[in-house]
Design an enzyme around this catalytic site. Structure first.
Site, mmCIF file in Angstrom:
data_model
loop_
_atom_site.group_PDB
_atom_site.id
_atom_site.type_symbol
_atom_site.label_atom_id
_atom_site.label_comp_id
_atom_site.label_asym_id
_atom_site.label_seq_id
_atom_site.Cartn_x
_atom_site.Cartn_y
_atom_site.Cartn_z
ATOM 1 N N ASP A 51 0.862 -1.222 -0.147
ATOM 2 C CA ASP A 51 0.083 0.049 0.157
ATOM 3 C C ASP A 51 0.703 1.145 0.065
ATOM 4 O O ASP A 51 1.713 1.455 0.783
ATOM 5 C CB ASP A 51 -0.913 -0.081 1.231
ATOM 6 C CG ASP A 51 -1.776 -1.002 1.411
ATOM 7 O OD1 ASP A 51 -1.581 -2.016 0.622
ATOM 8 O OD2 ASP A 51 -2.485 -1.085 2.393
ATOM 9 N N GLN A 67 4.050 0.694 2.349
ATOM 10 C CA GLN A 67 4.339 -0.623 3.213
ATOM 11 C C GLN A 67 5.658 -1.334 2.475
ATOM 12 O O GLN A 67 5.837 -1.598 1.350
ATOM 13 C CB GLN A 67 3.306 -1.491 3.140
ATOM 14 C CG GLN A 67 1.949 -0.674 3.830
ATOM 15 C CD GLN A 67 1.916 -1.117 5.211
ATOM 16 O OE1 GLN A 67 1.496 -2.054 5.631
ATOM 17 N NE2 GLN A 67 2.237 -0.040 5.722
ATOM 18 N N PHE A 110 1.841 -0.543 9.872
ATOM 19 C CA PHE A 110 0.769 -0.661 8.964
ATOM 20 C C PHE A 110 0.262 0.824 8.291
ATOM 21 O O PHE A 110 0.871 1.543 8.778
ATOM 22 C CB PHE A 110 -0.537 -1.535 9.333
ATOM 23 C CG PHE A 110 -0.503 -2.967 9.460
ATOM 24 C CD1 PHE A 110 0.563 -3.670 9.249
ATOM 25 C CD2 PHE A 110 -1.863 -3.472 9.610
ATOM 26 C CE1 PHE A 110 0.565 -5.004 9.402
ATOM 27 C CE2 PHE A 110 -1.676 -4.977 9.784
ATOM 28 C CZ PHE A 110 -0.741 -5.537 9.465
ATOM 29 N N SER A 111 -0.571 0.757 7.356
ATOM 30 C CA SER A 111 -0.742 1.844 6.625
ATOM 31 C C SER A 111 -1.062 3.076 7.409
ATOM 32 O O SER A 111 -1.639 3.172 8.543
ATOM 33 C CB SER A 111 -1.813 1.878 5.555
ATOM 34 O OG SER A 111 -1.249 0.838 4.659
ATOM 35 N N ARG A 165 -7.404 0.158 11.331
ATOM 36 C CA ARG A 165 -6.313 0.447 10.747
ATOM 37 C C ARG A 165 -6.411 1.476 9.649
ATOM 38 O O ARG A 165 -7.329 2.003 9.364
ATOM 39 C CB ARG A 165 -5.599 -0.761 10.129
ATOM 40 C CG ARG A 165 -6.359 -1.565 9.190
ATOM 41 C CD ARG A 165 -5.648 -2.919 9.063
ATOM 42 N NE ARG A 165 -6.396 -3.828 8.283
ATOM 43 C CZ ARG A 165 -7.095 -4.804 8.383
ATOM 44 N NH1 ARG A 165 -7.099 -5.122 9.926
ATOM 45 N NH2 ARG A 165 -7.581 -5.566 7.629
ATOM 46 N N ASP A 166 -5.163 1.915 9.106
ATOM 47 C CA ASP A 166 -5.114 2.754 8.107
ATOM 48 C C ASP A 166 -5.823 4.321 8.130
ATOM 49 O O ASP A 166 -6.499 4.616 7.527
ATOM 50 C CB ASP A 166 -5.940 2.231 6.864
ATOM 51 C CG ASP A 166 -5.349 0.737 6.551
ATOM 52 O OD1 ASP A 166 -4.233 0.186 6.986
ATOM 53 O OD2 ASP A 166 -6.023 -0.335 6.050
ATOM 54 N N GLU A 220 -10.845 -1.452 4.132
ATOM 55 C CA GLU A 220 -9.366 -0.997 4.719
ATOM 56 C C GLU A 220 -9.173 0.227 4.089
ATOM 57 O O GLU A 220 -10.029 0.784 2.739
ATOM 58 C CB GLU A 220 -8.444 -1.962 4.203
ATOM 59 C CG GLU A 220 -8.224 -3.468 4.799
ATOM 60 C CD GLU A 220 -7.067 -4.256 4.490
ATOM 61 O OE1 GLU A 220 -6.331 -4.768 5.298
ATOM 62 O OE2 GLU A 220 -6.731 -4.398 3.154
ATOM 63 N N TRP A 303 -3.605 -9.017 -3.711
ATOM 64 C CA TRP A 303 -3.219 -9.754 -3.022
ATOM 65 C C TRP A 303 -3.647 -11.342 -3.308
ATOM 66 O O TRP A 303 -4.638 -11.516 -4.144
ATOM 67 C CB TRP A 303 -4.320 -9.865 -1.378
ATOM 68 C CG TRP A 303 -3.740 -8.336 -0.433
ATOM 69 C CD1 TRP A 303 -4.391 -7.453 -0.502
ATOM 70 C CD2 TRP A 303 -2.569 -8.091 0.184
ATOM 71 N NE1 TRP A 303 -3.844 -6.426 0.144
ATOM 72 C CE2 TRP A 303 -2.556 -7.055 0.475
ATOM 73 C CE3 TRP A 303 -1.197 -9.006 0.088
ATOM 74 C CZ2 TRP A 303 -1.604 -6.366 1.270
ATOM 75 C CZ3 TRP A 303 -0.403 -8.492 0.871
ATOM 76 C CH2 TRP A 303 -0.229 -7.130 1.472
#
Length: 496
Positions: A51, A67, A110-111, A165-166, A220, A303
């Site tokens: 990402d 990332q 993480f992002s 997250r993110d 996400e 992914w």
């Protein structure tokens, strides 16, 4: 016990098949000439990226964080890599910005996003710990735009912290705001909203937007911004099921259009719509250029797909930066940034001709770091379909085919690289063939193809793995004739 043995056997078989494909790829690479590292897309010199993070224009430079696994060309413990550029095409790679080092980010970085606070570059990111079960939002600050000092955790989610997250942050109406990707207790995707006066003490403002079973189990990489007075929410849902020609990838990235202002609910006017219709597009993030353009960059991969390039020491790349805008009807347009015009070297004359189904026009025998502009004039055409080939020869199966289908009113992209583990598959997008013309702006790099349709109405982005002798670009109509004009350029960029 029998079930466990079957699972073990299947896992061993899966591992054996992966090793077989990798060994075959290594053997092929030793005997066939391939060049896959991109020339005008951001990709790691070595190691793995996914990402895009922290996209920002700051102190005269564009900064892209990402990332990053510097030690391995496969996914592993995540760091934040860092590169900067003056034009978003020539990138200088800088030292790693963030590494796992604290109790709350020891399992990975993480992002997240980047902002400017009193002239300093500030990062907000997800720190991961407790075997990925704790995902907390953390802040780091730099005084020189290269080295960062961590300031610890600033946002913690109540109860379950495993899918939180993110963070994407912005300043509006005298306050800082941040949206977070999350998951409800009943396993549905959602985006949460927080606000702050100082960027360190945050207050939960509630759910900005939530999904249902048709929109996946986790959202996400949220992005939230305003264009033409409308608020655009971009998310990357996990778990959407394929629906005909839609949602064919494992995960998607798309957008909602609505109305929002601080203190009020987000009212959605246009439902979830995919941004890109190729094989490889995920985790979009955007930022403002100094001239006010909204620029979007995504991971040009997917992914659980094949990363054939990892046998050469690196994996993953980003899309061409794209200027995005919104039509009056609420459709997102994506165009390659205009800076790429300065990188063109014309390598063909302008073709303007009529070709019939017993003919084939070969534009270039070595499309490598290229842009190809094509326009079909339907007022002087009569055919059932049009095929565009990126192959060694059109009659050979392996390679890429773009296919304009007049019956289905769709543009298809088919790719097939069996010796590297990519089975034949296609993606497609609806196109309006009632118009008098169809224009395609096609960017081919060492291992990617991005097709912009009708000045950004639609885009298709996919990874490709041609050997150096599989780069001939040809065009042919099916059952009839077509009026075509086209021109090709080399894109000259040198990343450091």
């Amino acid at each position: 016990m029998e079930c466990l043995l079957q699972k073990t056997e299947m896992k061993l078989l899966s591992t054996w098949l992966v090793l077989l494909i990798v060994n075959q790829a290594i053997s092929i690479l030793k005997t066939e000439e391939v060049t896959w590292h991109p020339t005008y897309h951001l990709a790691p010199p070595k190691g793995w990226i996914n990402d895009p993070n922290g996209l920002i224009y700051h102190n005269g430079c564009y900064h892209a964080f990402f990332q990053y696994n510097p030690e391995n060309n496969k996914e592993g413990t995540k760091y934040w890599g860092h590169a900067r550029s003056y034009d978003m095409l020539n990138w200088e790679y800088l030292p790693i910005a963030l590494s796992p080092s604290l109790e709350d980010d020891i399992n990975g970085i993480f992002s997240g996003s980047a902002v400017n606070i009193h002239g300093k570059l500030v990062l907000i990111y997800t720190g991961v710990s407790d075997n990925f079960n704790k995902q907390r939002q953390m802040v780091a600050i730099s005084s020189d735009d290269v080295n960062f000092e961590k300031r610890g955790v600033v946002i913690i989610k109540d109860k379950d912290e495993s899918n939180f997250r993110d963070p994407k942050a912005w300043f509006q109406n005298g306050s800082w705001w941040v949206v977070m990707g999350s998951q409800t207790t009943d396993k549905l995707g959602e985006v949460l909203l927080y606000s702050s006066n100082d960027f360190f003490n945050w207050t939960y403002q509630g759910v900005l937007a939530g999904g249902n079973e048709s929109l996946g189990y986790m959202w996400e990489c949220p992005d939230f911004f305003t264009i033409n007075g409308k608020q655009i929410l971009v998310v990357s849902p996990q778990g959407i099921k394929q629906d005909g020609f839609n949602y064919q990838n494992l995960y998607q990235t798309g957008y909602f259009v609505g109305d929002w202002e601080p203190g009020k609910n987000y009212t959605i006017k246009k439902g979830f719509t995919e941004i890109d219709h190729g094989h490889d597009f995920y985790a979009s993030q955007s930022f403002l250029a100094p001239d006010g353009r909204r620029i979007q960059i995504s991971w040009l991969d997917m992914w659980e797909s094949v990363f054939a390039e990892n046998v050469t020491g690196w994996s993953g790349m980003f899309t061409i930066p794209r200027e995005i805008s919104l039509t009056d009807s609420g459709d997102l347009l994506s165009k390659p940034i205009r800076e790429i015009l300065e990188k063109r070297n014309q390598n063909t004359d302008i073709f303007d001709t009529i070709i019939s189904s017993n003919q084939m026009l070969t534009l270039n025998n070595s499309v490598f770091s290229s842009e190809i502009l094509i326009e079909f004039n339907f007022l002087n055409s009569s055919c059932q379909a049009i095929q565009l080939f990126l192959k060694e020869e059109p009659t050979i199966d392996e390679g890429v085919v773009l296919y304009v289908d007049f019956e289905l009113n769709r543009l298809f992209m088919e790719r097939y690289y069996p010796k590297y583990g990519l089975d034949k598959s296609n993606r497609s997008v609806a196109i309006d063939l009632s118009l008098s013309k169809l224009s395609l702006d096609i960017f081919v790099d060492s291992s990617s193809i991005e097709v912009f349709v009708n000045d950004g109405v639609a885009v298709m982005s996919s990874r490709i793995y041609p050997n150096n002798n599989q780069r001939k670009f040809s065009v042919a109509p099916v059952n009839g004739y077509v009026n075509i004009s086209l021109i090709s350029y080399d894109i000259v960029v040198k990343n450091q």
